[in-house]
Design an enzyme around this catalytic site. Structure first.
Site, PDB file in Angstrom:
ATOM      1  N   ARG A  21      -5.203 -15.337   6.618  1.00 25.55           N
ATOM      2  CA  ARG A  21      -6.061 -16.599   6.578  1.00 25.55           C
ATOM      3  C   ARG A  21      -6.092 -16.881   4.951  1.00 25.55           C
ATOM      4  NH1 ARG A  21      -9.098 -17.740  11.215  1.00 25.55           N
ATOM      5  NH2 ARG A  21      -7.267 -17.639  12.744  1.00 25.55           N
ATOM      6  N   ARG A  48       4.562  -6.030  -3.660  1.00 28.15           N
ATOM      7  CA  ARG A  48       5.957  -6.429  -3.416  1.00 28.15           C
ATOM      8  C   ARG A  48       6.465  -7.539  -4.117  1.00 28.15           C
ATOM      9  NH1 ARG A  48       8.008  -4.407   1.970  1.00 28.15           N
ATOM     10  NH2 ARG A  48       9.789  -5.694   1.477  1.00 28.15           N
ATOM     11  N   HIS A  53       1.381  -9.037   0.614  1.00 29.51           N
ATOM     12  CA  HIS A  53       0.064  -8.272   0.893  1.00 29.51           C
ATOM     13  C   HIS A  53      -0.713  -7.756  -0.610  1.00 29.51           C
ATOM     14  CE1 HIS A  53       2.826  -4.771   0.556  1.00 29.51           C
ATOM     15  NE2 HIS A  53       3.178  -4.906   1.677  1.00 29.51           N
ATOM     16  N   GLU A  73       3.765   1.449  -5.075  1.00 31.00           N
ATOM     17  CA  GLU A  73       5.128   1.363  -4.862  1.00 31.00           C
ATOM     18  C   GLU A  73       5.465   0.126  -5.461  1.00 31.00           C
ATOM     19  OE1 GLU A  73       4.927   1.318  -0.744  1.00 31.00           O
ATOM     20  OE2 GLU A  73       4.244   3.555  -0.428  1.00 31.00           O
ATOM     21  N   THR A 103       9.570  -4.574   6.874  1.00 35.90           N
ATOM     22  CA  THR A 103       8.967  -3.591   6.060  1.00 35.90           C
ATOM     23  C   THR A 103      10.173  -2.885   5.580  1.00 35.90           C
ATOM     24  OG1 THR A 103       7.677  -1.393   6.208  1.00 35.90           O
ATOM     25  CG2 THR A 103       9.011  -1.821   8.093  1.00 35.90           C
ATOM     26  N   THR A 104       9.812  -1.547   4.414  1.00 39.94           N
ATOM     27  CA  THR A 104      10.971  -0.866   3.852  1.00 39.94           C
ATOM     28  C   THR A 104      11.857  -0.095   4.666  1.00 39.94           C
ATOM     29  OG1 THR A 104       9.172  -0.756   2.241  1.00 39.94           O
ATOM     30  CG2 THR A 104      11.305   0.609   1.767  1.00 39.94           C
ATOM     31  N   HIS A 195       6.407   7.034   6.147  1.00 39.08           N
ATOM     32  CA  HIS A 195       6.787   5.640   6.910  1.00 39.08           C
ATOM     33  C   HIS A 195       7.002   6.096   8.397  1.00 39.08           C
ATOM     34  CE1 HIS A 195       8.697   1.783   6.686  1.00 39.08           C
ATOM     35  NE2 HIS A 195       8.944   1.906   7.878  1.00 39.08           N
ATOM     36  N   GLY A 196       6.244   5.216   8.959  1.00 37.59           N
ATOM     37  CA  GLY A 196       6.118   5.337  10.603  1.00 37.59           C
ATOM     38  C   GLY A 196       5.560   6.316  11.110  1.00 37.59           C
ATOM     39  N   GLY A 217       0.440   4.502   6.169  1.00 33.03           N
ATOM     40  CA  GLY A 217      -0.380   3.254   6.039  1.00 33.03           C
ATOM     41  C   GLY A 217      -0.504   2.346   7.486  1.00 33.03           C
ATOM     42  N   HIS A 218       0.663   1.838   8.026  1.00 30.40           N
ATOM     43  CA  HIS A 218       0.605   0.868   9.211  1.00 30.40           C
ATOM     44  C   HIS A 218      -0.396   1.697  10.104  1.00 30.40           C
ATOM     45  CE1 HIS A 218       2.119  -1.453  12.378  1.00 30.40           C
ATOM     46  NE2 HIS A 218       1.742  -2.427  11.540  1.00 30.40           N
TER      47      HIS A 218
HETATM   48  N1  PXP Z   1       5.864   5.396   1.890  1.00 31.62           N
HETATM   49  C1  PXP Z   1       6.582   4.727   1.157  1.00 31.62           C
HETATM   50  C2  PXP Z   1       7.388   4.860  -0.024  1.00 31.62           C
HETATM   51  C3  PXP Z   1       6.445   3.305   1.762  1.00 31.62           C
HETATM   52  O1  PXP Z   1       7.012   2.383   1.043  1.00 31.62           O
HETATM   53  C4  PXP Z   1       5.621   2.882   2.873  1.00 31.62           C
HETATM   54  C5  PXP Z   1       5.431   1.727   3.556  1.00 31.62           C
HETATM   55  O2  PXP Z   1       6.868   1.134   4.015  1.00 31.62           O
HETATM   56  C6  PXP Z   1       4.886   4.043   3.408  1.00 31.62           C
HETATM   57  C7  PXP Z   1       4.909   5.220   2.710  1.00 31.62           C
HETATM   58  C8  PXP Z   1       4.077   3.904   4.403  1.00 31.62           C
HETATM   59  O3  PXP Z   1       5.017   3.518   5.635  1.00 31.62           O
HETATM   60  P1  PXP Z   1       3.836   3.314   7.104  1.00 31.62           P
HETATM   61  O4  PXP Z   1       3.138   1.979   6.687  1.00 31.62           O
HETATM   62  O5  PXP Z   1       4.841   3.051   8.106  1.00 31.62           O
HETATM   63  O6  PXP Z   1       2.988   4.429   7.230  1.00 31.62           O
END
Ligand code: PXP
Length: 245
Positions: A21, A48, A53, A73, A103-104, A195-196, A217-218
């Site tokens: 928003r 990024r 974000h 990062e 995403t990455t 990641h994930g 994160g996500h």
């Molecule tokens: N580690 C790195 C280096 C990342 O770039 C990310 C985000 O892609 C994460 C961890 C966290 O991933 P996620 O948001 O899927 O938990």
């Protein structure tokens, strides 16, 4: 074995929601403070190239407000390295970036980009910033990272997380991370992963003896909609702790 695994909480998607928003909420700094109060070891943010974000202003405010270290990062290019050295976070993790990706999507290809990386990373490797590289769990990538003089790697756990959600090839993907973390440790590298990762799939990664840090994160931000950020972090922390005992 009683180990302590550091938890980095990635708050990029608090900023994603804010930017949807273009206003001021949810407040990224408020989220960062909750992360700190919930006992996370670090705050992870990805600035990024398209600033979709987190932006530099968020980075500056987080660095000025929090006591726990920041893991920044960034893509491996001179513009982003300039930002990193200007703001001086404790940790920088180099990740691949492609503007069209959601995403990455995979690790940085250190083997293919070895020459360019050794030129681009030279200046930051001479600073106090502790550098890591986000790579796939692959022996050649590990060796190339070591040859760059980088002593910490973060394994991209996306293939494992996808296998887990499809309930297919989970053991194969896990074994790849396990075997490569043993190899990395043998040649003297520290291993992180991320990641994930979710409440359901994190335990098997946290149970791997050579993993010392997880960045998540996500899923945490998504779960916090229902349970509150502090509860989501505490629950993740507890699952990691139980799995690493
Ligand atoms: N580690 C790195 C280096 C990342 O770039 C990310 C985000 O892609 C994460 C961890 C966290 O991933 P996620 O948001 O899927 O938990």
């Amino acid at each position: 074995m009683n180990r302590y695994i550091r938890l980095g909480v990635n708050i990029d998607h608090v900023a994603t929601l804010r930017n949807a928003r273009g206003g001021d909420f949810p407040d990224v700094i408020k989220a960062a403070k909750v992360v700190e109060e919930s006992g996370a070891d670090l705050i992870t943010v990805h600035v990024r190239e398209d600033r979709r974000h987190i932006n530099e202003n968020d980075l500056k405010n987080i660095l000025n407000t929090l006591n726990i270290p920041v893991n920044l990062e960034i893509a491996a290019n001179l513009e982003m390295i300039e930002i990193a050295t200007q703001y001086n976070p404790k940790f920088v993790c180099f990740v691949p970036e492609n503007r069209k990706e959601i995403t990455t999507e995979g690790g940085l290809d250190v083997v293919k980009n070895f020459k360019a990386l050794s030129n681009v990373l030279k200046s930051i490797l001479e600073t106090e910033i502790k550098v890591s590289v986000f790579i796939d769990p692959d022996k050649e990538q590990i060796k190339a990272t070591n040859d760059l003089g980088i002593k910490t790697i973060e394994f991209h756990t996306g293939s494992y997380a996808n296998a887990f959600s499809k309930n297919k090839n989970i053991d194969k993907e896990l074994k790849k991370i396990e075997e490569n973390s043993f190899f990395a440790k043998q040649i003297g590298l520290n291993c992180h992963a991320g990641h994930g990762l979710t409440f359901e799939n994190v335990a098997s990664i946290a149970a791997l003896p050579n993993i010392t840090e997880l960045n998540i994160g996500h899923f945490i931000i998504a779960d916090s909609i229902f349970n509150g950020l502090q509860n989501s972090i505490l629950k993740m922390r507890n699952i990691i702790k139980q799995a690493s005992l």
